[in-house]
Every structure is written in structure tokens, then in C-alpha cells.
Motif scaffolding. Structure first.
Motif, short mmCIF file in Angstrom:
data_model
loop_
_atom_site.label_atom_id
_atom_site.label_comp_id
_atom_site.label_asym_id
_atom_site.label_seq_id
_atom_site.Cartn_x
_atom_site.Cartn_y
_atom_site.Cartn_z
N TRP A 58 21.51 57.63 -69.93
CA TRP A 58 22.32 57.87 -68.73
C TRP A 58 23.65 57.14 -68.77
CZ3 TRP A 58 20.09 61.96 -67.78
CH2 TRP A 58 18.69 62.08 -67.79
N ARG A 103 19.93 63.20 -64.26
CA ARG A 103 18.83 62.25 -64.36
C ARG A 103 17.65 62.65 -63.48
NH1 ARG A 103 19.65 55.75 -64.18
NH2 ARG A 103 17.45 55.17 -64.41
N ARG A 117 16.32 66.37 -64.36
CA ARG A 117 16.36 66.47 -65.81
C ARG A 117 15.68 67.71 -66.38
NH1 ARG A 117 14.02 61.54 -69.39
NH2 ARG A 117 14.53 62.30 -71.48
#
Lengths: 283, 283
Positions: free
Chosen positions: A260, B231, B234
Motif C-alpha cells: 500500500w 486496499r 482489493r
């Protein structure tokens, strides 16, 4: 000056309006009688004909046909033009056109006004279409300086921003910022349409908003134009697509790896790099 | 009604303005004293504090923190809330949040107002931010109907368009139309920046116009937000990226093969398919 325009669509028609307003005598040639008539009625040209001999007295001729027809159009015109006539075109790809036409006619200057919009045809023609927009001229070693100067003077009179570059540099640059976005954007629409869960597709359609609209705008444009860009600028479009694919794969890799920090850094570079491509001309 | 708002940024602040205007008592919680003070001064809340005990009398609480903080924020709040308090959030990804929070608190309703813009922070808060915009609610089997009804009533009072769906369907749909475009668009900027012929890069910067600007807009947005979308969503983002890559590869293949008919047909499907994702809400 007597200025010929071959192809009376958005670009040809808009050129006619501006050049007539400056006092030039504008002579239009179109494949269709009906377009010739409409162009005279709209005041886009002083005279028009389906026959190229109308251009016998033209000092400068703008070829405003689709890309695919430019070289063959010049070939058809040559017997009818005066020996000193200067020819220029408005095609959105330059290297293959300049290569083909400069062999037919020494007095040729490649040009590309970047002033299109989503409309097309004579009906869409408007005054001041070119004002403040980039207009690229692509002279080569053999281009006579007087021909370049004459075309440049006319282009400047349209209030366009004139840039000079080599045809190959032009094609690479517009590959990046004009042709690559079309394929990138069209692929996005195609991918969304491939969702086969109908409930999800319905929901996506309802939720899609300005972000989706903007990212897909150029991909939803004229299919023939998109195809022609890829066809005539094939080498550069493929080069940019392969580079794009690498950048896409890097993003995919970062997300797959859950890296990330790297992803955010990459998005920061993107955010910082984008403004250098934007300028007052867009706003 | 007493309505709590935790996180006083663009969304939390705009909610406060609308809900106070309707006569609700709005109680704000922020991590920073300064934001609490500013929120009271701007009239976004009736009272504000850095301490969650302010929300002891709240009937409904909107969690408007960044995605990463939602579950932990709810966990911190629980000891201070009344037993009947209803909690909802505004996170742009739903499945992981609903999964985590519904285990902590039965009275939870996942929500996603699709009303952001390029600005952020309390200063950007505005009335009517949600009017006419989609607001998705994602109840699950265990969501108490009264909790859903209460949240929905408040959301409808904001004049938002309410949609109900399962958290997983939400995440897949926004993956397509909101998260995938960010990566597609950012990759385009990254690819253009990789051009190492400086003259071409300079020319590309000068010639880039509205098409480039629109296609790259979401890719040039907030890097942290882009990273968080990837994130927290995902699985769906990767799924959509792999599908996108296939569509991109099909275009590349058609151009490599010089199959111009297939390319034009594909661009026609794109042109025809795009409008179903656009609607009056965008204009």
C-alpha cells in the motif's frame, strides 16, 4: 488570397467562415453537390463545386478530408492546381501523410489543428473554432520556407497557437495524449459491460457518476475516428499501449502484493505529474 | 432527534448542515479540538467534543471517518452509546466494514453516500451535498428493520436517491464504476510521464487538451483515497483490473493484427454501451 478548401465538414467549414471573414476568397470542393450548395448558402465559401478545377486559381489549398482520403485527394487535385499553389492538410496523424504527399507535391506543409469537438459535419462549422487552440505544423527538410511561411501566416490569423515539429514527434506526442486515451477509455467501458451478474451491472449503471462519465468520454466517441487514429498512427499507438500496459501491471502487482505504501507513492507521482499536461487552454 | 456525527470533514460537515437545518440536534465528535471549535462556529453542529461521551444521548450516529478508522471508532464508541442507538457509516467500501461492525453492534446499517467531490475537510462542507445523488444502504440478514427504516428516513430527508443492496454487490458495482477508473486513469498519467524523449514530452504537454484532462481526472485525485479504495476493496478491484486487462489486450491484438473492422466494431459497442451508465444525475 484565393484559398481552396477540400472537404466541407466541421474543420473545413469552420476554416471557411474565419477566412472569408478576413476577406479571403474561399473556394470549396466537396464530393456531394448538396454539401456545395449548403456551404454557399451558409456563407462558408464564396463558391463551391464537386469539380477540382474550381481550384485552378487557388493560392493555398487546405485538404480537410478524412485521413484515409488525403493522399489520394492531393493526387487528384495536382493536375488542376497552379504550379505555385501551396497545399496543407488537417489530418490528426502526420508522418504517413507527409511522407506520401511530399513525394507528390513539393509545396506541401503538414498541419494539425487540435480543435475538434464531439460534433461533425458542415452543420457544426463555427467561427473562431481554432482560437486559442494548438495548431501543429510539421515541415520537413524539403519543405519550401515560403510555403511554410504562407501557411503559418494563415494559421496565425485564426488566432491558433502555432507549434512546429517533425511529423514523427507529432505522432508520438498525440499518441500519448490523444490516441492512447481513446483505447484506455474504451477498454474501461468494455470491461464494465462484461459484468455478467445482472443485478451488479444494474447497480453499477445507477451509481456511475461524474468520475465514470469523464474517464469514459473519449472512449465513447466516434468509432471510425478512433479506428483511423489507431490505423494511421499504429506504431506509436502500439508503443504507447505497451508502455501503458506495463504501468497498469505495476499497479496490479502493488495491489496483489498489498504494497500500500508503494501504491500510494505511485498515486502521488500521478497526482503531481498530471498538472504539467493541463494549462489555461483547457479551462 | 439527537444525531451524532463522528468525523467532521466534507461528508460529516455537510450532513451536519442539512440535519441541523431540519431541526435535529447535531452532536459532533472529532479527534481535534480545533475542528470541534470550527464546526460549532460554522453552525455545522450544535455541540462538539473530542470525547465520545458527548454521544450518550444520540439516537443515531453517523461514522464519517476514513475507512481505515471506522471499525475501531465504533469499538471506542460502544461503551458510551445508549442501548438503542443506531449506528451507520459513510465508507466507500461496504463488505469488510459491515462484516467487522455488525459483530460489534447489532444496530448497524452500512451506508455510502456517493456525493464526494475533489475537495475535502470541514471547510468544504456544504448544504444539499447529497441532493439528487445516490446513497446506498447495505442491510444484511441480521440488520434490525427499525434501524434500517430510521437511517433510510434520515437519508431520504437529504433528498438523496436511496438504493438498497447487499454489501458484496455494492463493492463489486463501485469497483467497476469508481475504483477501476482510478487505476486505469492513473496508469495513463504514469505511462505518459514515462516518455523519455524530452522534446516529445514537452510537445505532449502543450498539445494535451480536454480529452486528456477528462480521462486522467480521477487518476490525479487524492492518493490516500485511491490507495484506501484498492486496499479495502482489493478483491473486487483486482477482479475488475484483470477483466480490464483482457479488454485492453483485445484492443492491442486488433491493432497489432490490423483488424480495423473488428476494432471499429468494438468501438461501436463501446459507444453504444456507455450511455446506459450516464443519466440525468450527471448533467
Amino acid at each position: 488570397m484565393n484559398i481552396g478548401i477540400v472537404g466541407l465538414g466541421l474543420i473545413g467549414g469552420s476554416l471557411g467562415l474565419d477566412l472569408r471573414a478576413q476577406g479571403h476568397r474561399v473556394l470549396g470542393v466537396s464530393r456531394r453537390e448538396q454539401t456545395c450548395k449548403a456551404a454557399i448558402e451558409r456563407g462558408v465559401v464564396d463558391d463551391a463545386s464537386i469539380k477540382p478545377k474550381l481550384l485552378a486559381e487557388a493560392d493555398v489549398v487546405f485538404i480537410c478530408t478524412p485521413i484515409a482520403a488525403i493522399a489520394s485527394t492531393v493526387n487528384l487535385l495536382i493536375p488542376h492546381l497552379s504550379a505555385t499553389a501551396i497545399v496543407t492538410d488537417v489530418g490528426s496523424v502526420k508522418a504517413p501523410i507527409v511522407e506520401a504527399v511530399s513525394h507528390l507535391l513539393p509545396n506541401f506543409v503538414g498541419g494539425h489543428p487540435m480543435a475538434g469537438n464531439s460534433e461533425s459535419g458542415l452543420e457544426a462549422a463555427q467561427t473562431d473554432l481554432f482560437r486559442g487552440k494548438p495548431y501543429v505544423l510539421t515541415p520537413i527538410e524539403t519543405t519550401p520556407p515560403e510555403a511554410l511561411n504562407t501557411v503559418e501566416e494563415i494559421v496565425r490569423s485564426l488566432q491558433a497557437q502555432v507549434y512546429h515539429c517533425h511529423p514523427a514527434d507529432h505522432d508520438r506526442a498525440v499518441g500519448w495524449i490523444s490516441h492512447l486515451p481513446v483505447i484506455v477509455s474504451a477498454s474501461l467501458v468494455a470491461a464494465c459491460l462484461s459484468e455478467n451478474d445482472y443485478a451488479v451491472l444494474e447497480l453499477a449503471r445507477k451509481l456511475a457518476s461524474s468520475g465514470f462519465r469523464d474517464t469514459t468520454r473519449v472512449g465513447g466517441g466516434n468509432p471510425e475516428l478512433g479506428m483511423m487514429m489507431a490505423r494511421y498512427n499504429r506504431g506509436e499507438v502500439l508503443r504507447s499501449l505497451h508502455q501503458y500496459r506495463q504501468n497498469l501491471d505495476r499497479f496490479i502487482f502493488q495491489i496483489e502484493q498489498g504494497d500500500w505504501e508503494a501504491l500510494e507513492q505511485q498515486l502521488q507521482r500521478t497526482q503531481q505529474g498530471r498538472p504539467q499536461f493541463l494549462s489555461a487552454k483547457d479551462s
